[in-house]
Design a protein around this motif. Structure first.
Motif, PDB file in Angstrom:
ATOM      1  N   ALA A   1       0.807  -1.227   0.000  1.00 15.35           N
ATOM      2  CA  ALA A   1       0.000   0.000   0.000  1.00 15.35           C
ATOM      3  C   ALA A   1       0.837   1.272   0.000  1.00 15.35           C
ATOM      4  CB  ALA A   1      -0.923  -0.006   1.218  1.00 15.35           C
ATOM      5  N   ALA A   2       2.021   1.253   0.665  1.00 12.33           N
ATOM      6  CA  ALA A   2       2.799   2.478   0.785  1.00 12.33           C
ATOM      7  C   ALA A   2       4.228   2.158   1.192  1.00 12.33           C
ATOM      8  CB  ALA A   2       2.145   3.407   1.816  1.00 12.33           C
ATOM      9  N   LYS A   3       5.080   3.198   1.063  1.00 11.95           N
ATOM     10  CA  LYS A   3       6.451   3.112   1.540  1.00 11.95           C
ATOM     11  C   LYS A   3       6.613   4.056   2.722  1.00 11.95           C
ATOM     12  CE  LYS A   3       8.766   2.045  -2.861  1.00 11.95           C
ATOM     13  NZ  LYS A   3       9.821   2.501  -3.814  1.00 11.95           N
ATOM     14  N   ASN A   4       7.458   3.662   3.682  1.00 17.50           N
ATOM     15  CA  ASN A   4       7.809   4.578   4.766  1.00 17.50           C
ATOM     16  C   ASN A   4       9.291   4.413   5.085  1.00 17.50           C
ATOM     17  OD1 ASN A   4       8.086   2.348   6.633  1.00 17.50           O
ATOM     18  ND2 ASN A   4       5.840   2.330   6.801  1.00 17.50           N
ATOM     19  N   SER A   5       9.753   5.026   6.155  1.00 19.48           N
ATOM     20  CA  SER A   5      11.180   5.011   6.456  1.00 19.48           C
ATOM     21  C   SER A   5      11.701   3.630   6.832  1.00 19.48           C
ATOM     22  CB  SER A   5      11.479   6.000   7.590  1.00 19.48           C
ATOM     23  OG  SER A   5      10.756   5.629   8.759  1.00 19.48           O
ATOM     24  N   GLN A   6      10.801   2.756   7.257  1.00 21.00           N
ATOM     25  CA  GLN A   6      11.227   1.433   7.727  1.00 21.00           C
ATOM     26  C   GLN A   6      11.045   0.321   6.695  1.00 21.00           C
ATOM     27  OE1 GLN A   6       8.684   1.596  11.330  1.00 21.00           O
ATOM     28  NE2 GLN A   6      10.583   1.314  12.479  1.00 21.00           N
TER      29      GLN A   6
ATOM     30  N   GLU B   1      -2.881  -2.983   8.551  1.00 24.57           N
ATOM     31  CA  GLU B   1      -1.593  -2.888   7.881  1.00 24.57           C
ATOM     32  C   GLU B   1      -0.505  -3.564   8.707  1.00 24.57           C
ATOM     33  OE1 GLU B   1      -0.637   1.110   6.851  1.00 24.57           O
ATOM     34  OE2 GLU B   1      -2.296   1.302   5.418  1.00 24.57           O
ATOM     35  N   VAL B   2       0.539  -4.020   8.029  1.00 19.36           N
ATOM     36  CA  VAL B   2       1.686  -4.635   8.688  1.00 19.36           C
ATOM     37  C   VAL B   2       2.942  -4.232   7.926  1.00 19.36           C
ATOM     38  CG1 VAL B   2       1.515  -6.764   7.335  1.00 19.36           C
ATOM     39  CG2 VAL B   2       2.643  -6.805   9.565  1.00 19.36           C
ATOM     40  N   LEU B   3       4.055  -4.104   8.641  1.00 22.04           N
ATOM     41  CA  LEU B   3       5.308  -3.651   8.044  1.00 22.04           C
ATOM     42  C   LEU B   3       6.079  -4.802   7.421  1.00 22.04           C
ATOM     43  CD1 LEU B   3       7.484  -1.382   7.681  1.00 22.04           C
ATOM     44  CD2 LEU B   3       8.447  -2.198   9.868  1.00 22.04           C
ATOM     45  N   LEU B   4       6.538  -4.586   6.193  1.00 23.51           N
ATOM     46  CA  LEU B   4       7.517  -5.461   5.554  1.00 23.51           C
ATOM     47  C   LEU B   4       8.833  -4.693   5.553  1.00 23.51           C
ATOM     48  CD1 LEU B   4       8.158  -8.082   3.935  1.00 23.51           C
ATOM     49  CD2 LEU B   4       7.660  -6.776   1.860  1.00 23.51           C
ATOM     50  N   PRO B   5       9.761  -5.002   6.481  1.00 20.69           N
ATOM     51  CA  PRO B   5      11.014  -4.235   6.583  1.00 20.69           C
ATOM     52  C   PRO B   5      11.803  -4.267   5.274  1.00 20.69           C
ATOM     53  CG  PRO B   5      10.705  -5.651   8.501  1.00 20.69           C
ATOM     54  CD  PRO B   5       9.670  -6.070   7.498  1.00 20.69           C
ATOM     55  N   TYR B   6      12.560  -3.196   5.041  1.00 23.38           N
ATOM     56  CA  TYR B   6      13.301  -3.101   3.785  1.00 23.38           C
ATOM     57  C   TYR B   6      14.248  -4.280   3.572  1.00 23.38           C
ATOM     58  CZ  TYR B   6      11.701   1.547   2.423  1.00 23.38           C
ATOM     59  OH  TYR B   6      10.924   2.599   2.010  1.00 23.38           O
TER      60      TYR B   6
END
Length: 275
Positions: free
Chosen positions: A13-18, A28-33
């Motif tokens: 859905a989006a990109k962020n700093s993490q 939503e859930v984070l997929l780390p870089y």
């Protein structure tokens, strides 16, 4: 709803700093870089495994993990303490096996078949080697003679315990196992007996008249090529299995049928094709 401990079909859905934010449309859930493959873009649909990492945050990975919640798997112990053991499933957070969930004390570096499950209180994955607590004991969807998928669990005094179709438990007796089997091995087996007490006896050889006919044909074709085979009524089960991958009982029935049809001559340790 995003399910912890399992793979979820999610959209980038989006990109962020993490990293990348994955969503199911509501959460939503984070997929780390560090977990992001080069070919993943905004708007892509991905299959992501979701879990709680070491700091308790919900994160995702696109890696293929060794086990998910509600699965049996062979996992290796990577650390042990007074409270229990930890096994590796292929992510940066190992799965804990409390001492109360260990069938026998687990040792560092050893591998065990365990059942992985989600702890409802902590939302963390746990595992147990007390397999009998996580299999069904009735409602079998198979009959005697049916082909089934087996996962070898461990070795006992009687033989090898095996999980049937990822749902039930059965036993392979030592005197019916003629090849090497190991915990964690997946193989095809057959239901030998469903006992009145609900326990299931297994075999690694198909049974029934049709199997005997197949064995007869195979032995006859072999004899047409070589003329003589150094096996007979007194040969050991291991010798017979190594040559034809059948039990001694099936072998004797097959050569008995060929003898009655006057196609072979036989002795204690030899069978010959009748010319």
């Amino acid at each position: 709803m995003i399910t912890i401990g399992k793979y979820n079909k999610l959209r980038v859905a989006a990109k962020n700093s993490q990293g990348l934010s994955l969503t199911d449309g509501q959460n939503e859930v984070l997929l780390p870089y560090l977990e992001v493959p080069k070919n993943v873009e905004l708007g892509d649909d991905v299959d992501a495994f979701v879990y709680l990492n070491k700091d308790g945050s919900t994160v995702a990975t696109l890696k293929e993990v060794l086990a998910t919640a509600d699965e049996f798997a062979l996992l290796t112990v990577v650390s042990v303490n007074d409270d229990g053991a930890f096994v590796d499933i292929g992510v940066d957070k190992d799965v804990f096996i409390p001492r109360r969930e260990q069938k026998k004390p687990m040792e560092l570096g050893e591998s065990y078949v365990v059942f992985v499950f989600l702890d409802e209180q902590s939302n963390r994955l746990l595992a147990s080697s007390k397999i009998d607590d996580f299999v069904a004991h009735d409602g079998f969807g198979f009959d005697e003679g049916d082909t089934v998928d087996l996962l070898i669990v461990d070795k006992s005094d009687l033989g090898y315990n095996a999980i049937i179709n990822d749902e039930f438990i059965g036993l392979l007796y030592h005197n019916e196992v003629f090849s090497n089997v190991e915990p964690g091995q997946r193989t095809t087996g057959w239901i030998k007996t469903i006992r009145v007490d609900g326990k299931i006896d297994l075999t690694l050889q198909p049974s029934g008249f049709g199997h005997i006919l197949e064995t007869k044909d195979y032995i006859l074709e072999e004899l047409k090529v070589v003329g003589e085979i150094n096996l007979g009524d007194k040969s050991t089960p291991e010798e017979i299995y190594n040559r034809f991958q059948v039990s001694k009982s099936a072998f004797k029935k097959a050569i008995g049928g060929l003898y009655k049809e006057r196609l072979i001559t036989l002795s204690d340790h030899h069978i010959k094709l009748v010319k």
